[in-house]
Write a protein that holds these residues in place. Structure first.
Motif, mmCIF file in Angstrom:
data_model
loop_
_atom_site.group_PDB
_atom_site.id
_atom_site.type_symbol
_atom_site.label_atom_id
_atom_site.label_comp_id
_atom_site.label_asym_id
_atom_site.label_seq_id
_atom_site.Cartn_x
_atom_site.Cartn_y
_atom_site.Cartn_z
ATOM 1 N N SER A 109 0.896 -1.124 -0.019
ATOM 2 C CA SER A 109 -0.009 -0.034 -0.211
ATOM 3 C C SER A 109 0.860 1.322 0.011
ATOM 4 O O SER A 109 1.980 1.311 0.724
ATOM 5 C CB SER A 109 -0.736 0.058 1.245
ATOM 6 O OG SER A 109 -1.611 -1.270 1.323
ATOM 7 N N GLY A 110 0.685 2.416 -0.859
ATOM 8 C CA GLY A 110 1.226 3.527 -0.824
ATOM 9 C C GLY A 110 2.371 3.476 -1.758
ATOM 10 O O GLY A 110 3.228 4.372 -1.181
ATOM 11 N N VAL A 111 2.264 2.891 -2.762
ATOM 12 C CA VAL A 111 3.216 2.825 -3.712
ATOM 13 C C VAL A 111 3.144 4.112 -4.612
ATOM 14 O O VAL A 111 2.187 4.361 -4.976
ATOM 15 C CB VAL A 111 3.501 1.467 -4.543
ATOM 16 C CG1 VAL A 111 4.838 1.574 -5.526
ATOM 17 C CG2 VAL A 111 3.205 0.628 -3.500
ATOM 18 N N ASP A 112 4.320 4.834 -5.118
ATOM 19 C CA ASP A 112 4.320 5.681 -6.090
ATOM 20 C C ASP A 112 3.805 5.528 -7.513
ATOM 21 O O ASP A 112 4.229 4.299 -7.827
ATOM 22 C CB ASP A 112 5.772 6.214 -6.040
ATOM 23 C CG ASP A 112 5.922 7.569 -7.123
ATOM 24 O OD1 ASP A 112 4.532 8.023 -7.497
ATOM 25 O OD2 ASP A 112 6.779 8.311 -7.158
ATOM 26 N N ARG A 113 2.700 5.964 -7.800
ATOM 27 C CA ARG A 113 2.123 5.354 -9.195
ATOM 28 C C ARG A 113 2.948 5.602 -10.221
ATOM 29 O O ARG A 113 2.852 4.836 -11.331
ATOM 30 C CB ARG A 113 0.886 6.450 -9.472
ATOM 31 C CG ARG A 113 0.011 6.064 -10.359
ATOM 32 C CD ARG A 113 -1.204 6.636 -10.746
ATOM 33 N NE ARG A 113 -2.018 6.547 -9.605
ATOM 34 C CZ ARG A 113 -3.042 5.404 -9.480
ATOM 35 N NH1 ARG A 113 -2.979 4.508 -10.755
ATOM 36 N NH2 ARG A 113 -3.679 5.099 -8.523
ATOM 37 N N ARG A 128 -5.305 9.391 -7.622
ATOM 38 C CA ARG A 128 -4.180 9.787 -6.513
ATOM 39 C C ARG A 128 -2.737 9.445 -7.014
ATOM 40 O O ARG A 128 -2.677 8.788 -7.855
ATOM 41 C CB ARG A 128 -4.357 8.713 -5.334
ATOM 42 C CG ARG A 128 -5.857 9.174 -4.653
ATOM 43 C CD ARG A 128 -6.028 8.002 -3.455
ATOM 44 N NE ARG A 128 -7.413 8.582 -2.831
ATOM 45 C CZ ARG A 128 -7.952 7.595 -1.905
ATOM 46 N NH1 ARG A 128 -6.790 6.796 -1.190
ATOM 47 N NH2 ARG A 128 -9.031 7.966 -1.278
ATOM 48 N N SER A 169 -0.333 7.838 -5.439
ATOM 49 C CA SER A 169 0.158 6.380 -4.715
ATOM 50 C C SER A 169 -1.007 5.782 -5.259
ATOM 51 O O SER A 169 -2.440 5.567 -5.368
ATOM 52 C CB SER A 169 0.132 6.718 -3.349
ATOM 53 O OG SER A 169 -1.149 6.933 -2.612
ATOM 54 N N ASN A 203 -1.769 0.884 -4.901
ATOM 55 C CA ASN A 203 -1.385 -0.436 -4.294
ATOM 56 C C ASN A 203 -1.151 -1.437 -5.237
ATOM 57 O O ASN A 203 -1.744 -1.724 -6.328
ATOM 58 C CB ASN A 203 -2.573 -0.895 -3.593
ATOM 59 C CG ASN A 203 -3.032 0.262 -2.658
ATOM 60 O OD1 ASN A 203 -2.302 0.821 -1.999
ATOM 61 N ND2 ASN A 203 -4.441 0.300 -2.317
ATOM 62 N N SER A 221 8.736 6.649 -1.032
ATOM 63 C CA SER A 221 7.597 6.371 -0.126
ATOM 64 C C SER A 221 7.739 5.221 0.674
ATOM 65 O O SER A 221 8.823 4.322 0.434
ATOM 66 C CB SER A 221 6.267 5.947 -0.966
ATOM 67 O OG SER A 221 5.899 6.925 -1.863
ATOM 68 N N CYS A 278 6.066 2.050 2.480
ATOM 69 C CA CYS A 278 4.807 1.347 2.099
ATOM 70 C C CYS A 278 4.554 0.214 3.235
ATOM 71 O O CYS A 278 5.490 -0.328 3.893
ATOM 72 C CB CYS A 278 5.086 0.793 0.818
ATOM 73 S SG CYS A 278 5.448 2.205 -0.495
#
Length: 337
Positions: free
Chosen positions: A161-165, A205, A207, A209, A232, A234
């Motif tokens: 969760s919260g990975v840079d897109r 967003r 970020s 997943n 980030s 994660c």
């Protein structure tokens, strides 16, 4: 200096409230409680309940125990223990059909000829028909049947969760290992055992997943840990979501590969499209419960389907093959005649 005399037990002054004036006008007498020695009756002592520091709800729980008796275990704790038990189960052998699924009728007759009482479970999903033998004789019969091949159990999945897109999947494994080599004890061998599958989360967003598949030894290093990816930090957890078809409301496949001829409503379990539902009744298709919809996260049938996936997933690092000591090992992946 003036002196004020106070008389004990002096009669109370007449009340000037509206309710007392109505009672006096209607002739009803107001009953007063007699006093003993000029003092009121003492109230019963209250049981002190002291909440623990940092846990303000402890007082409420103690009060509930005094009123309602001992409380039972919450449902989420029972589900968590059931999932842990499913993960600890030994993964048995599984056999899949090679080629066209229409050959299943002929394969079934061949299995029945080799064994009069086969003990096997069948699962149908997007990959086709999969057989799970539960007896050594049945496993030997399947190995001697053509158009069948042994299938490896699926590897566990993790969600990051919260990975840079902007971080692409082909560099995800490299970044996960090299940025957390000392932090998580990862090595180059772990990089080869990590396979990015797909990306989830809102598209608006910065970020996202990522769902990855990992070998059991790599999975043990990553589960419930935090890792650095790009710029980030994660969170990594077990990914135990299951596919649900929104055409027939069953689990294990999507609507694009559904074989049902008529749709089933997820609200009322009636044979019509959920988008055109006008029924006020709610009934689940999978567990036949009238308390929730077929898409509810609290459905016991969905919890059972998740446990089935966990039982068939290989979580162990070095797990011995099931029934190998009784039937011997087979050479090659494909079962011969």
């Amino acid at each position: 200096m003036d002196t004020i005399l106070v008389e004990e037990d002096s009669p109370p002054k007449p009340s000037t409230s509206y309710a007392d004036r109505v009672k006096l006008k209607s002739g009803t007498s107001v009953k007063t409680r007699p006093k003993e020695n000029g003092r009121k009756d003492p109230l019963p002592p209250l049981t002190p309940v002291i909440a623990k520091k940092g846990n303000p709800s402890a007082a409420n729980r103690e009060t509930d125990k005094l009123v309602d008796g001992p409380r039972t275990k919450p449902k989420n704790i029972k589900v968590k223990k059931a999932n842990e038990k499913a993960r600890a189960a030994t993964v048995g052998p599984c056999i899949e059909i090679i080629g066209d699924q229409e050959k299943w009728a002929d394969i079934r007759k061949s299995i029945e000829q080799k064994g009069s009482c086969p003990k096997v479970r069948i699962s149908k999903n997007e990959a086709g028909i999969i057989l799970f033998p539960e007896h050594p004789d049945t496993l030997n019969a399947l190995r001697r049947t053509s158009n069948l091949a042994k299938r490896k159990p699926p590897l566990p999945r993790l969600i990051i969760s919260g990975v840079d897109r902007l971080l692409e999947g082909h560099v995800l494994s490299w970044s996960l290992v090299n940025q957390n080599r000392e932090h998580l004890g990862l090595s180059t061998e772990d990089e080869a055992g990590i396979k990015p599958l797909f990306k989830t989360g809102p598209r608006d967003r910065i970020s996202a997943n990522w769902v990855i598949e990992a070998r059991p030894e790599t999975f043990a290093k990553l589960e419930n840990k935090s890792a650095y990816l790009g710029f980030s930090k994660c969170r990594i957890k077990l990914y135990s979501s299951i596919l649900q078809c929104y055409n027939c409301q069953r689990y294990g496949h999507t609507a694009a590969r559904c074989r049902a001829k008529e749709p089933t409503c997820r609200n009322s379990s009636v044979s019509h499209d959920s988008r055109n539902c006008r029924s006020e009744s709610v009934r689940c298709t999978n567990c036949k419960n009238r308390g929730h919809k077929s898409s509810s996260m609290k459905c016991p049938a969905k919890s059972g389907a998740v446990r089935t996936i966990l039982r068939r997933t290989d979580f162990a690092v070095l797990k011995p093959p099931v029934l190998s000591a009784q039937v011997g090992t087979s050479s090659g992946n494909e079962c011969g005649n």
